[in-house]
Design an enzyme around this catalytic site. Sequence first.
Site, short mmCIF file in Angstrom:
data_model
loop_
_atom_site.label_atom_id
_atom_site.label_comp_id
_atom_site.label_asym_id
_atom_site.label_seq_id
_atom_site.Cartn_x
_atom_site.Cartn_y
_atom_site.Cartn_z
N HIS A 210 -1.39 1.91 7.03
CA HIS A 210 -1.02 2.65 8.14
C HIS A 210 -0.49 3.86 6.39
O HIS A 210 -1.31 3.35 5.56
CB HIS A 210 0.33 2.97 8.63
CG HIS A 210 0.75 1.27 7.38
ND1 HIS A 210 1.57 1.41 6.39
CD2 HIS A 210 1.05 0.22 7.46
CE1 HIS A 210 1.55 0.34 5.78
NE2 HIS A 210 1.42 0.06 6.11
N LYS B 140 10.02 -8.97 1.03
CA LYS B 140 9.40 -8.56 0.23
C LYS B 140 10.47 -7.76 -0.17
O LYS B 140 11.41 -7.12 -0.47
CB LYS B 140 8.65 -7.09 0.97
CG LYS B 140 7.39 -6.86 1.35
CD LYS B 140 6.61 -6.11 2.49
CE LYS B 140 5.30 -6.09 2.95
NZ LYS B 140 4.44 -4.74 3.22
N ASP B 141 9.78 -7.52 -2.42
CA ASP B 141 11.46 -7.15 -2.11
C ASP B 141 11.90 -5.27 -2.48
O ASP B 141 13.17 -5.55 -2.54
CB ASP B 141 11.04 -7.05 -4.70
CG ASP B 141 9.60 -6.32 -4.95
OD1 ASP B 141 9.49 -5.43 -4.00
OD2 ASP B 141 9.85 -6.37 -5.67
N ARG B 142 10.98 -4.68 -1.88
CA ARG B 142 11.25 -3.33 -1.66
C ARG B 142 12.36 -3.28 0.03
O ARG B 142 12.60 -2.62 -0.55
CB ARG B 142 10.40 -2.22 -1.70
CG ARG B 142 9.18 -3.16 -1.11
CD ARG B 142 7.84 -2.00 -0.94
NE ARG B 142 6.52 -1.86 -0.59
CZ ARG B 142 5.41 -2.88 -1.12
NH1 ARG B 142 5.69 -4.05 -2.16
NH2 ARG B 142 4.86 -3.38 0.04
N THR C 291 5.62 1.46 3.65
CA THR C 291 7.15 0.52 3.56
C THR C 291 8.45 0.79 2.59
O THR C 291 8.69 0.76 3.00
CB THR C 291 7.09 -1.27 3.07
OG1 THR C 291 5.74 -1.31 3.83
CG2 THR C 291 7.96 -1.57 3.04
N ASN D 154 4.99 3.30 -2.07
CA ASN D 154 5.43 1.80 -2.53
C ASN D 154 5.26 2.04 -4.09
O ASN D 154 5.64 1.19 -4.28
CB ASN D 154 4.06 0.90 -1.92
CG ASN D 154 4.12 0.77 0.36
OD1 ASN D 154 5.48 0.49 -0.02
ND2 ASN D 154 3.61 0.40 0.36
ZN LIG Z 1 5.19 -1.70 5.46
#
Ligand SMILES: [Zn+2]
Length: 538
Positions: free
Chosen positions: A478, A130-132, A48, A69
């Site tokens: 993934h 999500k923060d990222r 991600t 991540n």
């Molecule tokens: Zn992702």
Amino acid sequence: MLFIVVDQFRYDYLERFDDLFGPNGFRRLTRDGASWAQSNYDHMPTYTAPGHGTMMTGAYPAESGIIGNEWLDRPSGKRITSVTDESVKLLGGLPNDPAASPSRLMASTVGDEMRLATNDRSKVIGISVKDRSAILPAGRHANAAYWFSISSGTMVSSTYYFNQLPAWVTSFNNTKPADKYFGAKWERLLPESEYLKRVGPDNPSWENVSGWGDTNSFPHTITGGATKPERNFYIGLDYSPFTNDMLVSFAQEAIINEQLGKDDDTDVLTVSFSANDYVGHRFGPYSQEVMDVTLRTDRNVATLLDFVDARVGLANTLVAFTADHGVSPIPEQAAALGLGGGRIPFATVMGKIQAAISARYNPQGKIPDPTADYLLRFNEGNVWREWFINNNIYFNYDALKRDGVNLEEFSQVVVAAALTVPGIARCFSRLQLLRGATSVTDPIERRALHGFYPSRSGDVVMVAEPYKYIAETITATHGSPYTYDTHVPTIIMGAGVNAGRYWEPATPADIAPTLSALLRITAPSNSTGRVLVEALKR
Ligand SMILES: [Zn+2]
């Protein structure tokens, strides 16, 4: 400019479910936009944060610095996330929860360059669960990024951007936007026959969701095993399609209250839908659940595009769409189909490598084994772990120096040992990658090189065989350099773009330089992608 991301969305979802999409969602994008049918990430790991760090910078992780991540922060010995920042505070959530910022992103974004080009008159806002995924596409000079807290069930931000949340965000949170989904039933959008035809039965044995307060069949009742809205419920909500609905409402509030698209200066809104990733991890890409969340996301995208059309006009809006990575079939399913799926236990990998290190550097079998600390361990929530991160192994340079171990030879010992582990296909050392001793014409080697940032990456990078995971518990995942993880949509729609399907090879790293060309601004600092000229009007 509206940038839409779906977390864990393979290109083939656009093709497999095309006839079930409505006219205003994904089909509007493929009909009215330019769509690259051969768009692959050219880095690994395909996670991600690296994906979100690439798409608006046009830079691979080797340039953006977002190599995973999480990674091992050598100076602190801690496992950190891509957006960890202890110098800022969380806003809108629980006071002691960790906050986040883009301070580890080493490249500018399209939004950053838009703000530079307009003396900050342009507004740049990133939102996601999500923060990222909220923070990285927006960039370091963004006005704001907002994400969802599983502690408080609210949309939060950090003091990196401002000292208090805008009033409209507090108002949104006061409506308890997540709590209304407590006990909600997730049913199929269409009759089950459509799902049986395309992805098979609802509850195959490889959909192992035990221990998650969920089952592997419809309807899914969303409580997370909790009796009222609290942390476990908010985690459960993440694994439902409903956070995507919540995000659309939040995006609409952002557009209204921040007056995005209202004046002559181009604003940038990035919206990254996360539900698809959570659902995909739990049920895999050939499940009724992933098919259903995909159909629902099509409706979400239609709602968002219709809203922007009514308020700003799509004729005045540049829209881009992509995903951060794909996903592989569940290994047990891939094994059942004869595709060679399987799992490689962490302990097997580390056992083989440690045994080889001992055999070479402790031949007399001294006890205690002086080589026991040659590989770096890391601190994770006050527990010391011996596994690796992102399939990277980190060496303990102090210990190697102490014992006068030659780094080059040690690298070769570890690489050779890793390659004896059944299921490990490739293995590269830091020294090989740094010296350019890998070939850019070999796609796996090139993707490893594009994912390597010297001060953050490990000393050895392993690649499993296709359909195999070095992961014991997660159902589907993934991260590999293989097509099922790299092949994602790349679509750009708006003035200056010739609609159509394009067969030229592309990567999501091409989106940022292409948008910059269309917006007539400087491309982001480390942009190495290609301007997708084949679709641009002269
Ligand atoms: Zn992702």
